[in-house]
Design a protein around this motif. Structure first.
Motif, PDB file in Angstrom:
ATOM      1  N   PRO A 138      32.834  11.943 134.972  1.00 16.20           N
ATOM      2  CA  PRO A 138      32.493  10.513 135.049  1.00 16.20           C
ATOM      3  C   PRO A 138      31.587  10.180 136.227  1.00 16.20           C
ATOM      4  CG  PRO A 138      34.793  10.875 135.658  1.00 16.20           C
ATOM      5  CD  PRO A 138      34.289  12.157 135.084  1.00 16.20           C
ATOM      6  N   HIS A 139      31.725  10.936 137.333  1.00 17.84           N
ATOM      7  CA  HIS A 139      30.836  10.696 138.472  1.00 17.84           C
ATOM      8  C   HIS A 139      29.389  11.037 138.106  1.00 17.84           C
ATOM      9  CE1 HIS A 139      29.339  11.875 142.701  1.00 17.84           C
ATOM     10  NE2 HIS A 139      29.202  10.575 142.533  1.00 17.84           N
ATOM     11  N   LYS A 140      29.229  12.091 137.361  1.00 25.97           N
ATOM     12  CA  LYS A 140      27.886  12.471 136.896  1.00 25.97           C
ATOM     13  C   LYS A 140      27.340  11.415 135.936  1.00 25.97           C
ATOM     14  CE  LYS A 140      25.362  16.368 134.869  1.00 25.97           C
ATOM     15  NZ  LYS A 140      25.497  17.746 134.291  1.00 25.97           N
ATOM     16  N   GLU A 141      28.197  10.883 135.061  1.00 23.88           N
ATOM     17  CA  GLU A 141      27.785   9.831 134.123  1.00 23.88           C
ATOM     18  C   GLU A 141      27.359   8.563 134.863  1.00 23.88           C
ATOM     19  OE1 GLU A 141      31.121   9.300 131.600  1.00 23.88           O
ATOM     20  OE2 GLU A 141      30.695  11.055 130.343  1.00 23.88           O
ATOM     21  N   VAL A 142      28.020   8.280 135.956  1.00 24.64           N
ATOM     22  CA  VAL A 142      27.650   7.118 136.769  1.00 24.64           C
ATOM     23  C   VAL A 142      26.198   7.238 137.209  1.00 24.64           C
ATOM     24  CG1 VAL A 142      28.003   5.986 138.993  1.00 24.64           C
ATOM     25  CG2 VAL A 142      29.955   6.518 137.552  1.00 24.64           C
ATOM     26  N   HIS A 143      25.824   8.389 137.724  1.00 20.64           N
ATOM     27  CA  HIS A 143      24.450   8.587 138.206  1.00 20.64           C
ATOM     28  C   HIS A 143      23.443   8.579 137.059  1.00 20.64           C
ATOM     29  CE1 HIS A 143      24.667   9.455 142.577  1.00 20.64           C
ATOM     30  NE2 HIS A 143      25.953   9.617 142.291  1.00 20.64           N
ATOM     31  N   GLU A 144      23.820   9.142 135.927  1.00 22.77           N
ATOM     32  CA  GLU A 144      22.903   9.141 134.776  1.00 22.77           C
ATOM     33  C   GLU A 144      22.619   7.710 134.315  1.00 22.77           C
ATOM     34  OE1 GLU A 144      24.956  11.569 132.004  1.00 22.77           O
ATOM     35  OE2 GLU A 144      24.269  13.478 132.879  1.00 22.77           O
TER      36      GLU A 144
END
Length: 579
Positions: A527-533
């Motif tokens: 989810p942290h990666k999705e936040v940045h995307e």
């Protein structure tokens, strides 16, 4: 050797610095003990000094709290968070542990808890140090009183007690300051978390912009309505004028109908006379036919007489020739008369038929005239009613025209007020933008203030670090939120990597295995990666003014961010249980 037989030692020897040989404390504690020159000998001297101090423990506690309660602020803190009896017991346990002089983990943890409690109840370090010095003064006074005749022993005892008291004081104050700094740090973090949770600014700005659009639409609709009302008023005036003319025309028509009714009544009378005359004509025709029949009879008799005369003339021979000529002429006259009588009869019969037809038509016409008279009378009454109704319509139309004028005035007033609302909305939008910017600037200043705590030598636990990371993440999302509001700028490079933000640097940093093994920690990466995307998507859409893309991207960012925060909270709770 007993301290009673020690030789006199100078003051500089008493405060010499030695290396502590305590094996049951950590390296950080050893550093403090070495700095203060506390070793096993120092602790032994404190233990021996307990023989003089322990009998006066209750008296020392009494004098300590007598002085404490004389300070209004401290007295208020005691009443708010505890009681004197409870504090006396706590102080008794502290003195017992102090005089036992066994520096171990329990000893250190007791001092840590004292510092944490003092921080929690907002007892300032200044007040604590003053109160602690008061306790040290009482102990020093007791030692002086009991050992004044043994200066060397007295000096050793006082210095040893002061060293250990200084260690306690340093440790408690350090914990106090560290706990207080953490309190301020997390207090600022909590305020920042609440600020980043504010979504009303965007809603307010969007609502005001929607209100401006609606106000603009209302203004346009009001202008159209005003024009329509004015048009209605103009038509109403024209209708009123036309109705007035129609009333006059209807009144004239009513008079004309009345005159026509009179004329029709007169015609009816004339028709009655015609009917009577035609009836008399029929009667005269009947009499004439009777006379014609008489004439016909005479002609027949004449013809018979002429025939007889001809016969007699023939008998008379020459003497009867003249009479025969007369008889022939009379017979011709009789025949001619009969022919004329036939024609007269035919004409009389035709006249009789025509007379009958005329009488029938006149009768029908008379009935129509009577019906026309009745209709004319009804028409006259209807026209009277129509005139009255049109007069009422005329008055109502005049009122409509007047009301339309008032509505036009009211509509103009509404348009004026709506224009003021629009102007106020524009101003409110500007204030909202300014408020959003002020709020964002304030959050930046608070974050800068928060960062200053990291420059202080504050020891953060794993739980503390997670809490800091949570605030860092919310602040990062807060920047994206304010980008949408137009009060922040973000370079696309800042959102491309989920490893370079502060949360990412912590996550991929050198962490203990017991943290990395937590389920919440393992689930955090996706989810942290999705936040940045999604943040990258928001910035890209914002740069090309794709408002729909911005909204959708930020919505997905928020969903991923909620997962991040939830996992960080779970991790924080798990680390709390480990403490």
């Amino acid at each position: 050797m007993s301290l009673f037989f020690r030789k006199s030692i100078s003051w500089d020897e008493q405060i010499k610095f030695t290396n502590s040989n305590l094996s049951n404390v950590g390296e950080r504690a050893k550093e403090r003990l070495n700095f203060l020159g506390i070793d096993q000998d120092t602790l032994q001297i404190v233990k021996e000094s307990a023989d003089f101090l322990a009998p006066f423990k209750d008296e020392m506690i009494d004098k300590f709290y007598e002085r404490i309660q004389s300070v209004e602020g401290l007295h208020k803190i005691i009443n708010e968070y505890s009681t004197i009896d409870r504090l006396r017991k706590t102080m008794g346990k502290y003195l017992d542990q102090f005089l036992e002089a066994e520096i171990n983990k329990e000893y250190i943890m007791t001092r840590i808890r004292i510092g944490q409690v003092h921080s929690r109840i907002n007892l300032t370090a200044e007040n604590f140090i003053s109160a602690h010095h008061l306790l040290l003064q009482v102990m020093t006074a007791v030692l002086i009183e009991k050992l004044y005749h043994k200066p060397a022993r007295m000096m050793e005892s006082i210095i040893a007690v002061q060293k250990l008291a200084a260690y306690d004081q340093q440790l408690i104050v350090e914990v106090y300051m560290e706990h207080t700094f953490k309190h301020f740090l997390f207090g600022v973090s909590d305020m920042l978390n609440e600020i980043t949770d504010i979504d009303t600014t965007k809603q307010l700005i969007y609502s005001i912009e929607k209100q401006m659009d609606e106000t603009h639409n209302v203004t346009a609709a009001t202008d159209q309505m005003s024009a329509s009302i004015q048009e209605v008023a103009n038509y109403a005036i024209k209708v009123a004028e036309g109705t007035d003319d129609a009333v006059q025309s209807a009144e004239k028509s009513r008079l004309a109908v009345d005159e026509t009714t009179t004329d029709i009544l007169q015609v009816g009378k004339v028709y009655e006379e015609i009917v009577n005359g035609v009836t008399r004509l029929g009667q005269e025709i009947d009499h004439t036919q009777d006379i014609v029949q008489v004439i016909k009879g005479i002609a027949d008799q004449t013809n018979l007489l002429a025939l007889n005369a001809s016969i007699e003339a023939a008998r008379a021979g020459e003497h009867g020739q003249g009479f025969s000529v007369v008889a022939s002429e009379v017979r011709k006259l009789s025949e001619h008369t009969k022919e004329q009588i036939v024609k007269i009869n035919e004409n009389m019969e035709s006249l009789q038929r025509v007379s009958s037809e005329v009488i029938d038509e006149i009768t029908k016409t008379s009935k129509l005239v009577e019906k026309s008279v009745t209709g004319a009378e009804n028409t006259s009454q209807a026209l009277v009613h129509i005139v009255e109704m049109m007069q009422g319509i005329n008055e109502a139309t005049s009122q409509i025209a007047a009301m339309s004028e008032e509505q036009t005035s009211t509509t103009v007033d509404i348009a004026s007020r709506n224009s003021s609302i629009y102007d106020n909305s524009v101003q409110a939008r500007e204030i909202s933008h300014q408020t959003a910017k002020t709020l964002f600037d304030l959050s930046n200043k608070m974050d800068n203030y928060r960062k200053t705590f990291f420059e202080i030598n504050v020891k953060l636990t794993s739980k503390d670090i997670v809490k800091v990371a949570k605030t860092d993440h919310l602040l990062w999302k807060w920047r994206v939120y304010n980008l949408i509001l137009g009060v922040e700028t973000i370079d696309l490079k800042e959102v491309t990597s989920h490893e370079m933000c502060r949360l990412g640097q912590w996550y991929y940093g050198d962490l203990p295995d017991h943290i990395k093994q937590k389920d919440a920690f393992k689930q955090l990466e996706i989810p942290h990666k999705e936040v940045h995307e999604n943040a990258k998507l928001v910035v890209e859409c914002h740069n090309r003014n794709d408002l729909y893309g911005v909204e959708m991207g930020f919505k997905q960012l928020e969903e991923a961010s909620e997962k991040v925060i939830t996992l960080l909270c779970e991790l924080e709770d798990e680390l709390e249980k480990d403490l």
